[in-house]
Design a protein around this motif. Structure first.
Motif, PDB file in Angstrom:
ATOM      1  N   LEU A  69       0.858  -1.181   0.000  1.00  0.00           N
ATOM      2  CA  LEU A  69       0.000   0.000   0.000  1.00  0.00           C
ATOM      3  C   LEU A  69       0.893   1.229   0.000  1.00  0.00           C
ATOM      4  O   LEU A  69       1.715   1.403   0.902  1.00  0.00           O
ATOM      5  N   GLU A  70       0.763   2.059  -1.018  1.00  0.00           N
ATOM      6  CA  GLU A  70       1.642   3.226  -1.166  1.00  0.00           C
ATOM      7  C   GLU A  70       0.788   4.482  -1.247  1.00  0.00           C
ATOM      8  O   GLU A  70      -0.092   4.587  -2.096  1.00  0.00           O
ATOM      9  N   ARG A  71       1.074   5.449  -0.377  1.00  0.00           N
ATOM     10  CA  ARG A  71       0.226   6.649  -0.325  1.00  0.00           C
ATOM     11  C   ARG A  71       0.388   7.550  -1.552  1.00  0.00           C
ATOM     12  O   ARG A  71      -0.549   8.269  -1.927  1.00  0.00           O
ATOM     13  N   ALA A  72       1.578   7.547  -2.165  1.00  0.00           N
ATOM     14  CA  ALA A  72       1.804   8.409  -3.338  1.00  0.00           C
ATOM     15  C   ALA A  72       1.238   7.745  -4.597  1.00  0.00           C
ATOM     16  O   ALA A  72       0.805   6.588  -4.565  1.00  0.00           O
ATOM     17  N   GLY A  73       1.288   8.487  -5.707  1.00  0.00           N
ATOM     18  CA  GLY A  73       0.771   7.961  -6.966  1.00  0.00           C
ATOM     19  C   GLY A  73       1.614   6.830  -7.529  1.00  0.00           C
ATOM     20  O   GLY A  73       1.167   6.061  -8.381  1.00  0.00           O
ATOM     21  N   ALA A  74       2.859   6.722  -7.048  1.00  0.00           N
ATOM     22  CA  ALA A  74       3.761   5.644  -7.489  1.00  0.00           C
ATOM     23  C   ALA A  74       4.791   5.425  -6.393  1.00  0.00           C
ATOM     24  O   ALA A  74       4.982   6.280  -5.519  1.00  0.00           O
ATOM     25  N   GLY A  75       5.456   4.283  -6.470  1.00  0.00           N
ATOM     26  CA  GLY A  75       6.474   3.973  -5.464  1.00  0.00           C
ATOM     27  C   GLY A  75       7.748   4.784  -5.678  1.00  0.00           C
ATOM     28  O   GLY A  75       7.902   5.480  -6.680  1.00  0.00           O
ATOM     29  N   GLY A  76       8.640   4.687  -4.741  1.00  0.00           N
ATOM     30  CA  GLY A  76       9.934   5.380  -4.843  1.00  0.00           C
ATOM     31  C   GLY A  76      10.337   5.988  -3.517  1.00  0.00           C
ATOM     32  O   GLY A  76      11.410   5.759  -3.014  1.00  0.00           O
ATOM     33  N   GLY A  77       9.409   6.809  -2.962  1.00  0.00           N
ATOM     34  CA  GLY A  77       9.658   7.429  -1.661  1.00  0.00           C
ATOM     35  C   GLY A  77      10.905   8.299  -1.653  1.00  0.00           C
ATOM     36  O   GLY A  77      11.376   8.767  -2.700  1.00  0.00           O
ATOM     37  N   THR A  78      11.425   8.513  -0.472  1.00  0.00           N
ATOM     38  CA  THR A  78      12.629   9.338  -0.336  1.00  0.00           C
ATOM     39  C   THR A  78      13.822   8.631  -0.978  1.00  0.00           C
ATOM     40  O   THR A  78      14.745   9.276  -1.480  1.00  0.00           O
TER      41      THR A  78
END
Ligand SMILES: Cc1cc2nc3c(=O)[nH]c(=O)nc-3n(C[C@H](O)[C@H](O)[C@H](O)COP(=O)(O)OP(=O)(O)OC[C@H]3O[C@@H](n4cnc5c(N)ncnc54)[C@H](O)[C@@H]3O)c2cc1C
Length: 486
Positions: free
Chosen positions: A52-61
């Motif tokens: 489950l990823e809050r942003a539109g796509a993965g990657g994060g910081t």
């Protein structure tokens, strides 16, 4: 900004969940460095994985980072670049540099598993170029290896045999996005399912306190997912949560740049706390002051508001940032002579004073008469003999400052770039299980990356965060997949 400030995110009781909207063996909160590695290993172990990823796509910081990874112990890359290293020397360095009461068990596992972790990254399609970059920072080219800590700095160079350990994927400049792209592609190929725009809000626990699911919100609707085996919290740190920063790490309010993305709002840590997890080392942070390059700036001397030196000026940017920010009111200057004066390449550092003599500079800075003069006299006297009995700066940067005019750069907290992120988080063991205040695992719950407390605190070496996130993300994924279903 987080809506519920620094409080723990209350766990929902399973009896209050009328039905689950979906289920998976392992549910992972966050598709950053820790999350993608947890997903890969859980899938490799045969688990059905939902991220489950809050942003539109993965990657994060991780995707906006430089992508340096602190790996060592004698990797093929270190060997190809002509450096000897062993897990024992890496262990000795990390134990010496990671502050008081270092997390010995996790550091030991990390060092012993480091060569294997490097091989694993190669297997995921991450290439490294066997070329050493000598400037102790991210290479602008494709070079794969550099020093990124204080291995060559007193007292660490005497405590462990120095070796460069920052591994950088083969790509020019910052490599975080490239690293994450490759890992996400590898995870998708293993059948990992990602739900984007899904903000995890809280955990679900059964009457015994075992974590059995996650509540998340997507497009204004709430969903509850059942985790048959386990939940892995991999949702970043808390530097973007002002209340938590004020509560746990208030010194960071002086750092002008958050090395983070929106997800670093502490939600993952608070979800774990709500389920009974203990948050530890919450005041520990990484603070980088990029006062070099150019390297000539390390030939100057740092001074505080009392006109005194306070650290070896060949300290790595990460250690220098921590030490400078904690000086009296965060006021620090760098004094140079004409031979060595340059501007820091990354900006910051207004010219605070210029003078033909040290006395003139001292007066211009408003210091007590004689303080700076005596500091410089003591430094020059020893430097002329190749000595630095106070801070043991390496000979490479030890020269008397005798060529006027003298210039002073203001590197105080409000004048220079201080880039910070948090290292405190949920207490975890070598299995990446989240522990409660008594040191017992919270059943069904794992954590990794900045959601878990780092072993690097303080004394951060660059690459430790992505390195640790990925290494312990893998540990969490493996153990999460091996957890008996409820
Ligand atoms: C410019 C810059 C350069 C850096 N360079 C380096 C470097 O070279 N080496 C190094 O070691 N460190 C570096 N760092 C620090 C490092 O990038 C991070 O500390 C590290 O990547 C954290 O990894 P992580 O997996 O814990 O978090 P992340 O990679 O941020 O992943 C967390 C994920 O969880 C998601 N998330 C958060 N909350 C929720 C929620 N409630 N529900 C669902 N999803 C959620 C986020 O959107 C994100 O995708 C750098 C940082 C910056 C900003």
């Amino acid at each position: 900004m987080a809506r519920d400030h620094g409080r723990a995110a209350a766990t929902r009781r399973s009896s209050d969940v009328p039905h689950f909207d979906r289920e998976a063996d392992v549910v992972i909160a966050g598709l950053g460095g820790a999350g993608v590695c947890a997903a890969l290993e859980a899938a490799n172990a045969g688990a059905e994985v939902l991220v489950l990823e809050r942003a539109g796509a993965g990657g994060g910081t991780t995707a906006v980072s430089d992508g340096m990874m602190y790996i060592g112990g004698g990797t093929a890359l270190q060997q190809a670049c002509g450096f000897e290293d062993t897990p024992e020397e890496m262990f000795k360095y990390l134990m010496a540099s990671c502050g008081p009461d270092p997390d010995e068990a996790r550091i030991r596992l990390y060092c012993d598993g480091s060569v294997g972790h490097y091989e694993w990254l190669l297997d995921q399609g991450i290439p490294f170029k066997a070329e050493f970059y000598p400037d102790r920072m991210l290479s602008p080219g494709e070079q794969g290896l550099t020093y990124s800590g204080n291995e060559l700095v007193h007292p660490f160079r005497e405590q462990a045999k120095p070796a460069p350990r920052a591994h950088m994927p083969k790509k020019e400049g910052s490599t975080g996005a490239f690293l994450m792209e490759r890992l996400i592609v590898a995870a998708e190929a293993k059948g990992v399912v990602t739900e984007a725009n899904a903000l995890c809000e809280t955990l679900v626990a059964d009457p015994d306190g075992r974590v059995v699911g996650v509540v998340y919100v997507k497009e204004g609707h709430e969903f509850v997912v059942r985790a048959r085996r386990s939940v892995v919290l991999a949702a970043g740190g808390f530097v973007n949560n002002e209340e938590m920063v004020g509560q746990y790490a208030p010194h960071l309010r002086k750092a002008r740049f958050n090395a983070a993305t929106d997800g670093d709002d502490g939600r993952g840590i608070r979800m774990g706390m709500g389920a009974g997890g203990a948050a530890v080392r919450m005041h520990m942070t990484s603070v980088t002051l990029p006062f070099y390059p150019p390297k000539s700036l390390m030939r100057g001397i740092f001074i505080n508001a009392s006109g005194q030196r306070f650290m070896p000026e060949d300290s790595y940017q990460g250690r220098a940032g921590e030490i400078c920010l904690l000086q009296e009111n965060g006021r620090v200057w760098l004094l140079l002579d004409d031979e060595n004066f340059e501007r820091p390449h990354f900006g910051g550092g207004e010219l605070a004073a210029v003078g033909e003599t040290i006395e003139e500079v001292e007066r211009e800075l408003g210091f007590v008469a004689g303080t700076l003069q005596s500091t410089v006299a003591i430094y020059n006297d020893h430097a002329a003999r190749g000595e630095d009995p106070l801070f043991h700066k390496s000979p490479e940067y030890l020269v008397p400052l005798t060529a006027p005019p003298y210039g002073v750069l203001d590197l105080s907290w409000d004048k220079a770039i201080y880039a910070a992120f948090t290292l405190g988080g949920l207490h975890t063991n070598t299995r990446a299980e989240v522990l409660d205040a008594d040191g017992h695992p919270v059943a069904g719950l794992f954590a990794a990356g900045r959601t878990a407390a780092s072993f690097s605190s303080p004394g951060y070496s660059s690459g430790s965060s992505v390195g640790e996130a990925m290494f312990f993300g893998r540990v969490a994924g493996r153990n999460g997949a091996a957890t008996t279903p409820h």
